[in-house]
Every structure is written in C-alpha cells, then in structure tokens.
Design a protein around this motif. Sequence first.
Motif, short mmCIF file in Angstrom:
data_model
loop_
_atom_site.label_atom_id
_atom_site.label_comp_id
_atom_site.label_asym_id
_atom_site.label_seq_id
_atom_site.Cartn_x
_atom_site.Cartn_y
_atom_site.Cartn_z
N GLY A 124 0.84 -1.20 0.00
CA GLY A 124 0.00 0.00 0.00
C GLY A 124 0.87 1.24 0.00
N ASP A 125 0.21 2.41 0.02
CA ASP A 125 0.92 3.67 -0.14
C ASP A 125 0.31 4.71 0.81
OD1 ASP A 125 2.04 6.04 -0.96
OD2 ASP A 125 1.73 5.72 -3.10
N ASN A 126 1.01 5.02 1.89
CA ASN A 126 0.50 6.01 2.85
C ASN A 126 0.32 7.39 2.22
OD1 ASN A 126 0.03 4.56 5.15
ND2 ASN A 126 2.02 4.97 6.09
N LYS A 127 1.19 7.76 1.31
CA LYS A 127 1.08 9.06 0.68
C LYS A 127 -0.22 9.16 -0.11
CE LYS A 127 3.59 12.21 -2.41
NZ LYS A 127 4.81 12.37 -3.25
N HIS A 128 -0.52 8.11 -0.86
CA HIS A 128 -1.77 8.09 -1.63
C HIS A 128 -2.97 8.06 -0.69
CE1 HIS A 128 -4.84 6.40 -4.44
NE2 HIS A 128 -4.23 7.24 -5.26
N VAL A 165 7.13 -5.33 -4.15
CA VAL A 165 5.85 -4.61 -4.23
C VAL A 165 4.83 -5.50 -4.94
CG1 VAL A 165 6.89 -2.32 -4.21
CG2 VAL A 165 6.53 -3.49 -6.40
N ASN A 166 3.53 -5.26 -4.66
CA ASN A 166 2.51 -6.15 -5.22
C ASN A 166 1.66 -5.51 -6.31
OD1 ASN A 166 0.91 -4.42 -3.66
ND2 ASN A 166 -0.43 -6.08 -2.93
N SER A 167 2.15 -4.40 -6.90
CA SER A 167 1.40 -3.81 -8.01
C SER A 167 2.32 -2.95 -8.86
CB SER A 167 0.24 -2.95 -7.49
OG SER A 167 0.71 -1.75 -6.92
N GLY A 168 1.88 -2.70 -10.09
CA GLY A 168 2.65 -1.85 -10.99
C GLY A 168 2.72 -0.41 -10.51
N SER A 169 1.63 0.08 -9.91
CA SER A 169 1.63 1.47 -9.42
C SER A 169 2.64 1.65 -8.30
CB SER A 169 0.23 1.87 -8.96
OG SER A 169 -0.21 1.03 -7.91
N LEU A 170 2.75 0.66 -7.41
CA LEU A 170 3.76 0.73 -6.34
C LEU A 170 5.16 0.59 -6.92
CD1 LEU A 170 2.03 -1.38 -3.54
CD2 LEU A 170 2.43 1.09 -3.54
N TYR A 171 5.30 -0.23 -7.94
CA TYR A 171 6.60 -0.37 -8.59
C TYR A 171 7.05 0.99 -9.15
CZ TYR A 171 10.29 -2.19 -11.61
OH TYR A 171 11.51 -2.44 -12.21
N TYR A 291 -19.20 -10.42 -8.91
CA TYR A 291 -18.41 -9.86 -7.83
C TYR A 291 -18.15 -8.39 -8.11
CZ TYR A 291 -14.86 -8.93 -4.39
OH TYR A 291 -14.16 -8.38 -3.34
N THR A 292 -18.37 -7.53 -7.11
CA THR A 292 -18.19 -6.09 -7.30
C THR A 292 -17.31 -5.52 -6.20
OG1 THR A 292 -20.22 -5.71 -6.02
CG2 THR A 292 -20.44 -5.78 -8.41
N ILE A 293 -16.32 -4.72 -6.59
CA ILE A 293 -15.47 -4.01 -5.63
C ILE A 293 -15.12 -2.64 -6.22
CG2 ILE A 293 -13.42 -5.29 -6.48
CD1 ILE A 293 -12.32 -4.89 -3.53
N PRO A 294 -16.03 -1.66 -6.07
CA PRO A 294 -15.86 -0.34 -6.71
C PRO A 294 -15.09 0.65 -5.84
CG PRO A 294 -18.05 -0.51 -5.74
CD PRO A 294 -17.34 -1.82 -5.44
N SER A 295 -13.85 0.32 -5.51
CA SER A 295 -13.04 1.12 -4.58
C SER A 295 -12.67 2.48 -5.15
CB SER A 295 -11.76 0.36 -4.24
OG SER A 295 -12.04 -0.90 -3.69
N TYR A 296 -12.44 3.43 -4.22
CA TYR A 296 -11.93 4.75 -4.61
C TYR A 296 -10.43 4.68 -4.87
CZ TYR A 296 -16.22 6.45 -2.25
OH TYR A 296 -17.50 6.68 -1.84
N HIS A 297 -9.72 3.88 -4.08
CA HIS A 297 -8.27 3.69 -4.25
C HIS A 297 -7.92 2.32 -3.69
CE1 HIS A 297 -7.73 4.71 0.06
NE2 HIS A 297 -8.61 5.66 -0.17
N GLU A 298 -6.85 1.72 -4.19
CA GLU A 298 -6.46 0.35 -3.83
C GLU A 298 -4.98 0.13 -4.06
OE1 GLU A 298 -7.66 -2.23 -2.45
OE2 GLU A 298 -9.84 -2.10 -2.53
N GLY A 299 -4.45 -0.95 -3.49
CA GLY A 299 -3.21 -1.54 -3.97
C GLY A 299 -3.67 -2.50 -5.06
#
Length: 388
Positions: A124-128, A165-171, A291-299
């Motif tokens: 995850g990302d505390n800044k985000h 890291v577990n995602s491209g955005s974190l990479y 299945y639905t997961i409409p998050s505002y932000h995620e890892g």
Amino acid sequence: MRLGFYYHVPINQKEENIIFPGYLGVFIDALANEVEHLTLFLHQANTHEEKELDYIIKATNVTWINLGIRTPAWHRSFFHGKSLNRFQQQLQQCDYLLVRAPTPLGPYFYKYIDRKKIVFMIVGDNKHGAQNFKINNLRDYVITIYLRINDYLFDLQIKKTKVLVNSGSLYNRYKEIALSIYRIKTTTLTASDFFERIDTCIGDKIELLYTGRIDKAKGLFELIEATSLLIKTGYQCKLNIVGWEIKEGAVVETQLKNYAEKLGISTDVIFHGKKQVGKELNQMYRKADIYTIPSYHEGFPRTIWEAMANGLPVITTPVGGIPDELTNEVNALFVSPKSSISIKEGVERIIKDQSLRKKLISNGREMARINTLETQTKKVVELIRSNC
C-alpha cells in the motif's frame, strides 16, 4: 534460512495454537513451508481485535515473539523502542526480516537489526492514502499529517533497502527510490480453492457480492445505490456484503444499513459478517453471480483473485494497482469510481451480455491460476534468499 516477519496486524496464542486473521494466516503457513524457521514479531490482539482471529497456524516451525498489545500508530512511531529494543537479539538472529508495509514501525527497524537483513514487502501507499483521506475535523487533519511524515521517513529507509511490491503502481512509485525492487503478488488462494463453472446469472435473481473490509473508500454506498437503481429498473437483485469493520462499534456498517433502509431496499442488502478464508468464504463466492469491488483507491485487492478462482465475473474500478493487473473487458469490467450509475450500467451489461460474461469468467480463472500462494510465496522466498 531463518526468516523473521513483522506486520502491525495483531495475533494471539491459545495453548499451543497461534491464531491469525485468515487472510494473513494462510500466507504465514505458506511462508513457513519455504524456510527452515519463521519467527513472528507481532503484537498481541486485545479483546476487541480477537474477533478477527479465525485461522490456526498449521506449520510447526513457527515461533511468536510477542511485542505486546498494539498501541495507536503515532505511539508506536514515537516510542518504537518500547516495542523492539528488548527483542534486538532475536531480531539479529534472523537471516532476514520481511516487513510488510506500510506500517508505523517501518522506518525504524534499521535501529534494531542490520539494515542489510531487512526486506520490505510493500502492499500500500501512505502518501496516496493521505491524499484520498476525507478531512472532517482536526483529528482527521492530524492523521493525514502523520501519514505523510511516516511515508517520508519510510522513503528514506527504502533508499537503502531492498523491496518487494505487489502492483505496478507501487513499482512505479518506488522504482527510483529503492535500492532494488521486484514485483510479487499477494494472494490467499491455494490450488484447492478453484471452482469450475462456465457461466453465472442464469437464475431469476441476480446475487451481487462484495467481500472485504467494510469501509467507505470501498465504494459501498455507491454499490448500495446501484442495487437500488437496478431494482427500480426491474431486475431482481440482492447485494451480499461479506466482511468486517476495523473500528469498534461498526459505525460504517450501521450507516450502510440506514442508507439501504432509506432507499427502501433493506431486505435486499444482506450483511453476512466475516467469513473464514477458505471453505466458508468460498461458499459465498459460489452462491453469487457477479463480484463487485468499486473502490476509490487500492493496492490490488486479493479478493479479486478469490472471486476469479470461484468462477465469478468481476466488476471493479481502474484505481491503484488494479489496471496494472487487469484489462477492461478482457478479464474484468471497469466502472467509474464514486459513480452509482456506472456500477449499475456495468452490472446490467454483464447480465445482458452472455458472451462478455463467459469471457470474463474464463480469462479471470486463468489469471487466478498463476497467482496462488504456492507459486507466489516460493517466489518471495527465492528473492529474499538471493538477496534480491
């Protein structure tokens, strides 16, 4: 290899049994299978937190070093020595220490163990998180300041540390900062969790499903409103919410129930509480249609892999690490964040378009197959062993 592990999620021990939250417990068992010995540097759950502990560790090569009851995040940061100083010898005895992050103690481990032994697993990302934190009062403002400071101090340590890291955005976030960086996947899936089915949405009633933490940022208010819109359009829909709320008092769950009642669909929105990872949770997936997961932000939510493994088409938002792993209309259907209309239209499309629905199910299952605990944990340990 003697591996240490730290994360801020609390656990407990009853007689000889170490008890975890299920999503993390299955990872610990898989990790223990890959090393000579695993030492857990973890906090003890208080009475309220014990309700989240539903998984007994099976591995016999696991030892728990009890860091005491988990104090508030700011307290752990300012008084990190109270948690770690007395266990400095046990920390140094580990060949490596895997620290799941972000976590309040993350920036301070270098004071108690050789920095070369530390490997961060960032999910995850505390800044985000600070940027997306809704500020309603002075306390909320202070929390955002704390998150930014912790993130800044964490970045300073990452410059001298190896990270997974577990995602491209974190990479992309850490690739110019970290000493070295590799991508891994976080999952709860085992090879035995898969459920074969070709299609869903074939009954009179459409069963929608959300699993995970009960949190406003998961888009649950919009999901409830979308369910209301679908029912008004003429669809027979039921929304099943499976999960738990971290804060004591179930404040958000109560607000969600009140919102469903206000919309006149309280009997169509069912809160099932927390289900144990594995058989119990899989039963919920297998009864659902979408299945639905409409998050505002995620890892990247591990629940997506769980849904795909159980043969469900997935509706989600292209936020955080999700678009790095998934492709719209190939293995998931993307909808706009914070938009009830977009969620409603996405559900309608999956109901009406059998070809798309079956495509998402098939492609999603194949993605899940390469993201099991067996494959990913082995990769994590190999990267640690090779000194990354």
